[in-house]
Design a protein around this motif. Structure first.
Motif, PDB file in Angstrom:
ATOM      1  N   MET A  78      71.528  46.728  65.956  1.00  0.00           N
ATOM      2  CA  MET A  78      70.493  47.324  65.097  1.00  0.00           C
ATOM      3  C   MET A  78      71.129  48.050  63.918  1.00  0.00           C
ATOM      4  N   LEU A  79      72.205  48.797  64.153  1.00  0.00           N
ATOM      5  CA  LEU A  79      72.887  49.497  63.057  1.00  0.00           C
ATOM      6  C   LEU A  79      73.448  48.512  62.039  1.00  0.00           C
ATOM      7  N   ASP A  80      74.101  47.463  62.520  1.00  0.00           N
ATOM      8  CA  ASP A  80      74.650  46.446  61.617  1.00  0.00           C
ATOM      9  C   ASP A  80      73.546  45.788  60.792  1.00  0.00           C
ATOM     10  N   HIS A  81      72.442  45.450  61.442  1.00  0.00           N
ATOM     11  CA  HIS A  81      71.306  44.818  60.776  1.00  0.00           C
ATOM     12  C   HIS A  81      70.773  45.704  59.655  1.00  0.00           C
ATOM     13  N   LEU A  82      70.569  46.973  59.975  1.00  0.00           N
ATOM     14  CA  LEU A  82      70.013  47.906  58.998  1.00  0.00           C
ATOM     15  C   LEU A  82      70.977  48.134  57.842  1.00  0.00           C
ATOM     16  N   ALA A  83      72.252  48.355  58.135  1.00  0.00           N
ATOM     17  CA  ALA A  83      73.239  48.581  57.074  1.00  0.00           C
ATOM     18  C   ALA A  83      73.353  47.356  56.167  1.00  0.00           C
ATOM     19  N   ALA A  84      73.395  46.174  56.750  1.00  0.00           N
ATOM     20  CA  ALA A  84      73.504  44.948  55.946  1.00  0.00           C
ATOM     21  C   ALA A  84      72.283  44.774  55.054  1.00  0.00           C
ATOM     22  N   ALA A  85      71.109  45.088  55.568  1.00  0.00           N
ATOM     23  CA  ALA A  85      69.884  44.947  54.773  1.00  0.00           C
ATOM     24  C   ALA A  85      69.858  45.920  53.603  1.00  0.00           C
ATOM     25  N   LEU A  86      70.378  47.132  53.815  1.00  0.00           N
ATOM     26  CA  LEU A  86      70.325  48.155  52.768  1.00  0.00           C
ATOM     27  C   LEU A  86      71.521  48.114  51.826  1.00  0.00           C
ATOM     28  N   LEU A  87      72.562  47.417  52.216  1.00  0.00           N
ATOM     29  CA  LEU A  87      73.751  47.293  51.379  1.00  0.00           C
ATOM     30  C   LEU A  87      73.410  46.677  50.024  1.00  0.00           C
ATOM     31  N   THR A  88      72.537  45.692  50.029  1.00  0.00           N
ATOM     32  CA  THR A  88      72.153  45.029  48.781  1.00  0.00           C
ATOM     33  C   THR A  88      71.248  45.903  47.915  1.00  0.00           C
ATOM     34  N   ASP A  89      70.777  47.017  48.483  1.00  0.00           N
ATOM     35  CA  ASP A  89      69.926  47.955  47.739  1.00  0.00           C
ATOM     36  C   ASP A  89      70.690  49.224  47.361  1.00  0.00           C
ATOM     37  N   GLY A  90      72.019  49.177  47.448  1.00  0.00           N
ATOM     38  CA  GLY A  90      72.828  50.284  46.961  1.00  0.00           C
ATOM     39  C   GLY A  90      73.350  51.258  47.997  1.00  0.00           C
ATOM     40  N   VAL A  91      73.069  51.046  49.273  1.00  0.00           N
ATOM     41  CA  VAL A  91      73.606  51.932  50.297  1.00  0.00           C
ATOM     42  C   VAL A  91      75.090  51.620  50.495  1.00  0.00           C
TER      43      VAL A  91
END
Length: 168
Positions: free
Chosen positions: A94-107
């Motif tokens: 779940m953490l990997d999924h969330l981080a990967a999804a938000l990485l493209t939005d500047g996280v």
């Protein structure tokens, strides 16, 4: 333990609030917020959170938000996995999924706070930093004296920078 379950990871909706509250209660370790808080979280912070399901039943969740003063930082508020699914690596997925999804939005960074006695969370976030091949810094966030009850100190774990080439 469920190690062969097919987990669906998705953005939570307000209809997930009750199940998330129940998972927090059942965890016996999380600070449980009011049921209303989980409904608001699913409404206002859904894009920075994730819920896992197995056959349409909630199996775990991660709640997070982007820090208002540091929008590149995702602050993880709570991580919960139902007892039946612990040990299957779901929290990390779940953490990997969330981080990967938000990485493209500047996280670029992930933060969380963990009490000194919570070894499971410490291992979870240390493993996350290793999987993402990035730094993990730990410092005191809130001393125990700041809490009006017997709450332990909260240590800040700051992980990053996250990079696109490391995305899971």
């Amino acid at each position: 333990m469920t190690d062969s379950a097919e987990f669906q990871l998705r953005t939570p909706t307000v209809t997930d609030g009750q199940a998330m509250w129940q998972m927090a209660v059942d965890s016996a370790t999380l600070d449980v917020n009011s049921p209303y808080a989980y409904l608001l979280w699913c409404r206002d912070f859904a894009p920075t959170s994730v819920i896992a399901e197995v056959n349409g039943v909630a199996a775990g969740f991660v709640t997070g938000y982007r820090r208002p003063d540091q929008s590149e930082t995702l602050m993880i508020w709570q991580v919960a996995v139902n007892t039946a699914h612990r040990g299957a690596g779901l929290a990390g997925r779940m953490l990997d999924h969330l981080a990967a999804a938000l990485l493209t939005d500047g996280v670029t960074h992930v933060e969380t706070s963990i009490t000194p006695d919570n070894d499971a969370s410490r291992r979870l976030f240390a493993a996350f930093a290793r999987r993402w091949d990035t730094a993990l810094a730990c410092s005191e966030l809130f001393g125990a004296e700041l809490f009006p009850d017997s709450h332990l100190a909260e240590n800040l774990f700051r992980i990053g920078p996250l990079r696109v080439e490391e995305a899971r």
